[in-house]
Design an enzyme around this catalytic site. Structure first.
Site, PDB file in Angstrom:
ATOM      1  N   GLN A   1       0.835  -1.199   0.000  1.00  0.00           N
ATOM      2  CA  GLN A   1       0.000   0.000   0.000  1.00  0.00           C
ATOM      3  C   GLN A   1       0.877   1.258   0.000  1.00  0.00           C
ATOM      4  O   GLN A   1       0.540   2.256  -0.643  1.00  0.00           O
ATOM      5  CB  GLN A   1      -0.927  -0.009   1.223  1.00  0.00           C
ATOM      6  CG  GLN A   1      -2.019   1.063   1.190  1.00  0.00           C
ATOM      7  CD  GLN A   1      -3.047   0.863   0.072  1.00  0.00           C
ATOM      8  OE1 GLN A   1      -3.295  -0.261  -0.350  1.00  0.00           O
ATOM      9  NE2 GLN A   1      -3.588   1.957  -0.423  1.00  0.00           N
TER      10      GLN A   1
ATOM     11  N   ALA B   1      -5.942   4.738  -0.170  1.00  0.00           N
ATOM     12  CA  ALA B   1      -5.695   4.909   1.266  1.00  0.00           C
ATOM     13  C   ALA B   1      -4.209   5.093   1.514  1.00  0.00           C
ATOM     14  O   ALA B   1      -3.374   4.572   0.787  1.00  0.00           O
ATOM     15  CB  ALA B   1      -6.185   3.682   2.012  1.00  0.00           C
TER      16      ALA B   1
ATOM     17  N   SER C   1      -5.594   1.339   4.926  1.00  0.00           N
ATOM     18  CA  SER C   1      -6.342   0.660   3.859  1.00  0.00           C
ATOM     19  C   SER C   1      -7.144  -0.522   4.369  1.00  0.00           C
ATOM     20  O   SER C   1      -6.643  -1.357   5.129  1.00  0.00           O
ATOM     21  CB  SER C   1      -5.375   0.172   2.777  1.00  0.00           C
ATOM     22  OG  SER C   1      -6.083  -0.614   1.848  1.00  0.00           O
TER      23      SER C   1
ATOM     24  N   HIS D   1      -7.854  -2.904   2.568  1.00  0.00           N
ATOM     25  CA  HIS D   1      -7.255  -4.104   1.967  1.00  0.00           C
ATOM     26  C   HIS D   1      -6.213  -4.745   2.890  1.00  0.00           C
ATOM     27  O   HIS D   1      -5.926  -5.919   2.768  1.00  0.00           O
ATOM     28  CB  HIS D   1      -6.640  -3.770   0.601  1.00  0.00           C
ATOM     29  CG  HIS D   1      -7.667  -3.637  -0.482  1.00  0.00           C
ATOM     30  ND1 HIS D   1      -8.150  -4.716  -1.188  1.00  0.00           N
ATOM     31  CD2 HIS D   1      -8.335  -2.554  -0.956  1.00  0.00           C
ATOM     32  CE1 HIS D   1      -9.053  -4.298  -2.072  1.00  0.00           C
ATOM     33  NE2 HIS D   1      -9.188  -2.985  -1.947  1.00  0.00           N
TER      34      HIS D   1
ATOM     35  N   ASP E   1     -11.693  -6.505  -4.058  1.00  0.00           N
ATOM     36  CA  ASP E   1     -12.385  -5.908  -5.198  1.00  0.00           C
ATOM     37  C   ASP E   1     -12.781  -7.033  -6.138  1.00  0.00           C
ATOM     38  O   ASP E   1     -12.035  -8.001  -6.291  1.00  0.00           O
ATOM     39  CB  ASP E   1     -11.451  -4.947  -5.947  1.00  0.00           C
ATOM     40  CG  ASP E   1     -10.935  -3.829  -5.049  1.00  0.00           C
ATOM     41  OD1 ASP E   1     -11.649  -3.460  -4.100  1.00  0.00           O
ATOM     42  OD2 ASP E   1      -9.815  -3.345  -5.305  1.00  0.00           O
TER      43      ASP E   1
ATOM     44  N   GLU F   1     -17.725   2.882  -4.435  1.00  0.00           N
ATOM     45  CA  GLU F   1     -17.018   1.810  -5.160  1.00  0.00           C
ATOM     46  C   GLU F   1     -17.929   0.593  -5.259  1.00  0.00           C
ATOM     47  O   GLU F   1     -18.107  -0.128  -4.280  1.00  0.00           O
ATOM     48  CB  GLU F   1     -15.720   1.422  -4.428  1.00  0.00           C
ATOM     49  CG  GLU F   1     -14.654   2.499  -4.480  1.00  0.00           C
ATOM     50  CD  GLU F   1     -13.294   2.027  -3.950  1.00  0.00           C
ATOM     51  OE1 GLU F   1     -13.175   0.850  -3.539  1.00  0.00           O
ATOM     52  OE2 GLU F   1     -12.362   2.841  -3.977  1.00  0.00           O
TER      53      GLU F   1
ATOM     54  N   TRP G   1     -17.410  -2.115  -6.597  1.00  0.00           N
ATOM     55  CA  TRP G   1     -16.635  -3.364  -6.696  1.00  0.00           C
ATOM     56  C   TRP G   1     -15.959  -3.797  -5.395  1.00  0.00           C
ATOM     57  O   TRP G   1     -15.400  -4.867  -5.304  1.00  0.00           O
ATOM     58  CB  TRP G   1     -15.549  -3.197  -7.771  1.00  0.00           C
ATOM     59  CG  TRP G   1     -14.643  -2.015  -7.471  1.00  0.00           C
ATOM     60  CD1 TRP G   1     -13.534  -2.032  -6.666  1.00  0.00           C
ATOM     61  CD2 TRP G   1     -14.788  -0.677  -7.933  1.00  0.00           C
ATOM     62  NE1 TRP G   1     -12.991  -0.776  -6.587  1.00  0.00           N
ATOM     63  CE2 TRP G   1     -13.733   0.077  -7.362  1.00  0.00           C
ATOM     64  CE3 TRP G   1     -15.709  -0.025  -8.777  1.00  0.00           C
ATOM     65  CZ2 TRP G   1     -13.578   1.448  -7.607  1.00  0.00           C
ATOM     66  CZ3 TRP G   1     -15.540   1.334  -9.013  1.00  0.00           C
ATOM     67  CH2 TRP G   1     -14.492   2.062  -8.432  1.00  0.00           C
ATOM     68  N   HIS G   2     -15.980  -2.939  -4.390  1.00  0.00           N
ATOM     69  CA  HIS G   2     -15.220  -3.235  -3.169  1.00  0.00           C
ATOM     70  C   HIS G   2     -16.152  -3.810  -2.086  1.00  0.00           C
ATOM     71  O   HIS G   2     -17.074  -3.158  -1.635  1.00  0.00           O
ATOM     72  CB  HIS G   2     -14.535  -1.955  -2.677  1.00  0.00           C
ATOM     73  CG  HIS G   2     -13.699  -2.151  -1.441  1.00  0.00           C
ATOM     74  ND1 HIS G   2     -12.326  -2.000  -1.429  1.00  0.00           N
ATOM     75  CD2 HIS G   2     -14.044  -2.476  -0.170  1.00  0.00           C
ATOM     76  CE1 HIS G   2     -11.872  -2.219  -0.207  1.00  0.00           C
ATOM     77  NE2 HIS G   2     -12.900  -2.511   0.585  1.00  0.00           N
TER      78      HIS G   2
HETATM   79 ZN   LIG Z   1     -10.813  -2.018  -2.875  1.00  0.00          ZN
END
Ligand SMILES: [Zn+2]
Length: 334
Positions: A214, A235, A240, A242, A249, A295, A297-298
């Site tokens: 990241q 982020a 983040s 993630h 995603d 988002e 997709w997240h």
């Molecule tokens: Zn994401």
């Protein structure tokens, strides 16, 4: 006849017993109902009088005395917070007593906001600018761990059951190593299989990202777009989602769309993701709360009960976290 005779014989011990039990019961009741042993009757009456002068109704005062901490009751009285400036906030579904003084302070600056807006913003720290007054995230919460622009993870944090998953579920197959919490992955596999059986293809594009990854990503974005723009879509390292190992995603397959929202798979996810413990982490209209653009997709894993609650009520994970996880309010809320 026999019974009658027996009863007549013992009226005095019976009356004594009733008397003793009544006194005992009253003493226990007084002990339990008394909020704080240090708070004397006199002080309590004083509080009741002052609150009624501030227009609080009798039943509201009783309720406040039961529910609010002594500090918060004293705050209402000493700062002379009028009923109209507090009662709607208090009655909000997600009122958190630990944030009472923050609500009142925020309302004094934003009188045009509804009580829901005030409670939501304070609960989610949206009353403070992003990346200011940040706090270390509680890293022991597993699927409830939070990372956003107010809570950060240490550079060494990973999900306890982080695992590399089968390339079958990855958009790039074996060419890109993808990792996720094993618990989240097993639920994704169920979702994946159910989607396929109904004619939908959903694969993971990007899942766990380490602090170091990241860091590189963010720095690249900053050098091309500048901090201000980069902060809207990426982020900072440690912040983040993630990095939690519970987020990823997705893209639709085989004919991947540029925008996941344009795919029929997106509609399927809207209907079904929560049944497997996933929810849309950055929804439309909540950008000021989540700190991110919408988002489609997240997705984030937090278990079926949590994801279903978020799906049904449309609250953000930020607010869910503060109300239920950080401050342990019961699920069967008022
Ligand atoms: Zn994401």
């Amino acid at each position: 006849m026999k019974n009658k005779h027996r009863r007549r014989l013992k009226p005095i011990p019976f009356l004594i017993l009733v008397l003793v039990l009544t006194i005992f019961g009253f003493l226990i009741y007084k002990g339990v109902s008394k909020k704080s042993p240090t708070l004397k009757k006199e002080q309590q009456n004083n509080i009741i009088n002052k609150l009624s002068k501030l227009d609080y109704k009798k039943d509201e005062i009783e309720d406040l005395q039961d529910e609010l901490s002594d500090e918060n009751i004293n705050f209402l009285v000493s700062k002379e917070i009028k009923r109209d400036d507090f009662i709607d906030i208090y009655n909000d579904k997600y009122y958190i007593d630990q944030y009472m003084t923050k609500y009142i302070e925020y309302k004094s600056k934003h009188n045009d906001y509804s009580s829901r807006e005030i409670v939501e913003r304070v609960n989610t720290h949206a009353d403070e600018a992003f990346y200011t007054n940040t706090e270390a995230s509680n890293e022991k919460l597993d699927k409830f761990v939070i990372a956003n622009k107010h809570y950060y993870l240490s550079s060494s944090y990973t999900a306890p059951d982080l695992t590399e998953f089968d390339p079958l579920y990855s958009l790039y197959g074996a060419t890109y190593k993808n990792e996720l919490s094993e618990e989240a992955m097993s639920h994704f596999i169920e979702l994946f299989n159910q989607a396929i059986s109904e004619g939908y293809g959903i694969k993971i594009n990007s899942a766990y990202r380490s602090y170091q990854t990241q860091n590189k990503l963010y720095n690249n974005y900053v050098s091309s777009d500048g901090v201000k723009l980069a902060d809207t879509y990426s982020a900072r390292p440690g912040y983040s989602e993630h990095q939690t190992g519970y987020a990823f995603d997705v893209r639709n397959v085989p004919n991947t769309k540029d925008d996941f929202e344009d795919s029929k798979e997106f509609d399927w996810m809207q209907e079904n993701a929560h049944k497997y413990g996933f929810f849309l982490r950055f929804p439309k209209g909540k950008e000021e709360i989540t700190g991110y653009q919408y988002e489609s997709w997240h997705y984030r894993y937090c278990g079926i009960e949590c994801a279903t609650y978020i799906h049904d009520t449309k609250i953000t994970f930020e607010e869910y976290y503060e109300y239920f996880i950080r401050y342990h309010n019961p699920r069967n809320i008022k």
